[in-house]
Design an enzyme around this catalytic site. Structure first.
Site, PDB file in Angstrom:
ATOM      1  N   LYS A 255      -5.342  16.471  17.971  1.00  0.00           N
ATOM      2  CA  LYS A 255      -4.085  16.494  17.779  1.00  0.00           C
ATOM      3  C   LYS A 255      -3.485  17.337  18.975  1.00  0.00           C
ATOM      4  CE  LYS A 255      -3.370  14.574  13.531  1.00  0.00           C
ATOM      5  NZ  LYS A 255      -4.341  13.493  13.947  1.00  0.00           N
TER       6      LYS A 255
ATOM      7  N   ASP B 166      -4.942  24.800  24.683  1.00  0.00           N
ATOM      8  CA  ASP B 166      -6.097  25.336  23.985  1.00  0.00           C
ATOM      9  C   ASP B 166      -7.256  25.361  25.120  1.00  0.00           C
ATOM     10  OD1 ASP B 166      -8.437  25.997  22.550  1.00  0.00           O
ATOM     11  OD2 ASP B 166      -7.997  24.531  20.814  1.00  0.00           O
TER      12      ASP B 166
ATOM     13  N   TYR C 276      -9.278   8.961  20.754  1.00  0.00           N
ATOM     14  CA  TYR C 276      -8.700  10.010  19.987  1.00  0.00           C
ATOM     15  C   TYR C 276      -9.496  11.399  20.218  1.00  0.00           C
ATOM     16  CZ  TYR C 276      -5.920  11.849  16.446  1.00  0.00           C
ATOM     17  OH  TYR C 276      -4.886  12.390  15.940  1.00  0.00           O
TER      18      TYR C 276
HETATM   19  P1  13P Z   1      -7.477  22.578  17.490  1.00  0.00           P
HETATM   20  O1  13P Z   1      -7.101  21.101  18.042  1.00  0.00           O
HETATM   21  O2  13P Z   1      -6.480  23.692  17.103  1.00  0.00           O
HETATM   22  O3  13P Z   1      -8.325  22.982  18.612  1.00  0.00           O
HETATM   23  O4  13P Z   1      -8.445  22.369  16.334  1.00  0.00           O
HETATM   24  C1  13P Z   1      -9.467  21.459  16.259  1.00  0.00           C
HETATM   25  C2  13P Z   1     -10.144  21.478  15.088  1.00  0.00           C
HETATM   26  O5  13P Z   1     -10.963  20.602  14.758  1.00  0.00           O
HETATM   27  C3  13P Z   1      -9.956  22.282  13.886  1.00  0.00           C
HETATM   28  O6  13P Z   1     -10.625  22.060  12.711  1.00  0.00           O
HETATM   29 MG    MG Z   2      -9.353  24.381  19.562  1.00  0.00          MG
HETATM   30 MG    MG Z   3      -5.200  24.443  18.175  1.00  0.00          MG
END
Ligand code: 13P
Ligand code: MG
Ligand code: MG
Ligand code: 13P
Length: 362
Positions: free
Chosen positions: A231, A10, A228
């Site tokens: 994800k 990303d 953290y």
């Molecule tokens: P991403 O990990 O896809 O960037 O999303 C982060 C987020 O905070 C979505 O609400």
């Molecule tokens: Mg993002």
């Molecule tokens: Mg993402």
């Protein structure tokens, strides 16, 4: 031998965390086209899973090739400067956690799924990429595909598949892996992978001939950054047919939208909804978590395709089901199990709340 590398990051979203803008897709295509002209790669396909830019490349350099990893890293780095920052995209360069490239892209932020194999007479490949979730999200799907006869008929009616499959499972906390054989060790396998934030299926091998069947990205941004940071939206490669499950057996697993961790602020449980590339965008509550599935035939290293596998009414029912499941979770608002447990959340205000209430407890 041919190597397939799917490397993703990303590096900036339009709008917020919804999608990768066309400018980044086009920029990545230009850079990979140049690499193809210089014979660094054989072929490529650039696409997006929500706000994650996915670089699918075929080449003959083997897995963990410095040249290929560097190509992906430089592509992400340069596009962050040339496009994301200029357009002030949201989270420009968000997954690039290190400054200088040091030989291998693993441990630097981007996710990577890679496999090397001898191309068969016909080589169908399925490529999956998900947004707003984590690598452990593949666990139930990979279990269904390679170990559950109620999903994969071939396990029962094809002697080659009947030999079973070996799962290599990674313990994300210790950075170690263990190999487990299905069907004999499915209880041990399930005991581990039922905790997807901790144990993640990394690779799957055929026990008929030892060939690699599937490979998933297994990075954990938080372990790299020391705190953290979100994800790791995951990627997955699966070979199909002959000694592997048929294309339709692989896709069948996605007919149920399992609840996975991620969604809003990386801190919520939601259904993993299979969508077409056209709908590879996150909207409602920054989701729900979505997966795209692309099919290719590999021919002398060339990626013939893609076929957008979930762009089909056969998955409409699953999408409807996913939205019903999303609705059930959303009604829980800030309560678990919609909101994740404290150790899996990307954000928490609890320490501050506790501090504010200090002295008021009786
Ligand atoms: P991403 O990990 O896809 O960037 O999303 C982060 C987020 O905070 C979505 O609400
Ligand atoms: Mg993002
Ligand atoms: Mg993402
Ligand atoms: P065909 O007979 O059409 O090749 O199909 C075989 C198969 O694997 C179907 O899943």
């Amino acid at each position: 031998m041919v190597t397939i590398s799917l490397i993703k990051a990303d590096i900036g979203g339009l709008v917020g965390h919804s999608v990768v803008p066309e400018e980044l897709i086009e920029g990545a295509k230009e850079k990979l086209e140049k690499a193809r002209e210089e014979n660094i790669i054989i072929d490529f396909y650039v696409f997006n899973a929500g706000d994650d830019l996915e670089l699918l490349m075929s080449h003959d350099k083997g897995v963990n090739s410095e040249e290929i990893h560097k190509l992906a890293w430089n592509t992400f780095k340069e596009l962050t400067e040339e496009v994301s920052k200029k357009l002030k995209l949201y989270g420009a360069g968000q997954d690039l956690l290190k400054d200088a490239f040091s030989g291998n892209i693993r441990g630097m932020g981007p996710g990577i799924a890679e496999m090397e194999f001898e191309e068969r007479k016909s080589e169908p490949l399925l490529v999956f990429a998900a947004d707003k979730t984590e690598p452990g999200a593949w666990n139930p799907y990979l279990y269904k595909i390679f170990a559950d006869p109620f999903n994969t008929a071939g396990l029962v009616i094809s002697p080659k598949l009947g030999k079973g499959f070996t799962y290599e499972v990674m313990d994300l906390k210790r950075g170690k892996t263990v190999k487990l054989n299905a069907p004999e060790e499915i209880y041990e396998l399930l005991a581990l992978i039922g905790t997807p934030a901790w144990f993640v299926i990394k690779d799957v091998y055929s026990r008929y001939n030892g060939e690699i069947a599937a490979s998933a990205s297994t990075s954990r941004l938080s372990l790299i950054a020391g705190k953290y940071v979100g994800k790791d939206d995951p990627a997955l490669l699966i070979r199909a047919q002959h000694e592997f499950p048929a294309v339709g057996e692989v896709l069948e697993a996605f007919s149920f939208p399992y609840y996975v961790a991620g969604w809003m602020r990386g801190s919520h449980t939601g259904p993993l909804m299979p969508v077409s590339l056209k709908h590879s965008q996150c909207t409602r509550f920054d989701g729900p978590p979505r997966v795209v599935g692309l099919g290719f035939q590999i021919s002398n290293g060339k990626l013939i395709g893609p076929k957008d596998m979930f762009d089909d009414p056969a998955f409409d029912y699953t999408r409807q089901k996913a939205m019903e499941m999303a609705e059930v979770m959303r009604r829980h608002g800030p309560f678990m199990p919609h909101r994740l447990g404290l150790d899996e959340m990307e954000y928490t205000s609890l320490p501050e709340v506790m501090k504010k209430l200090e002295g008021r407890w009786r």
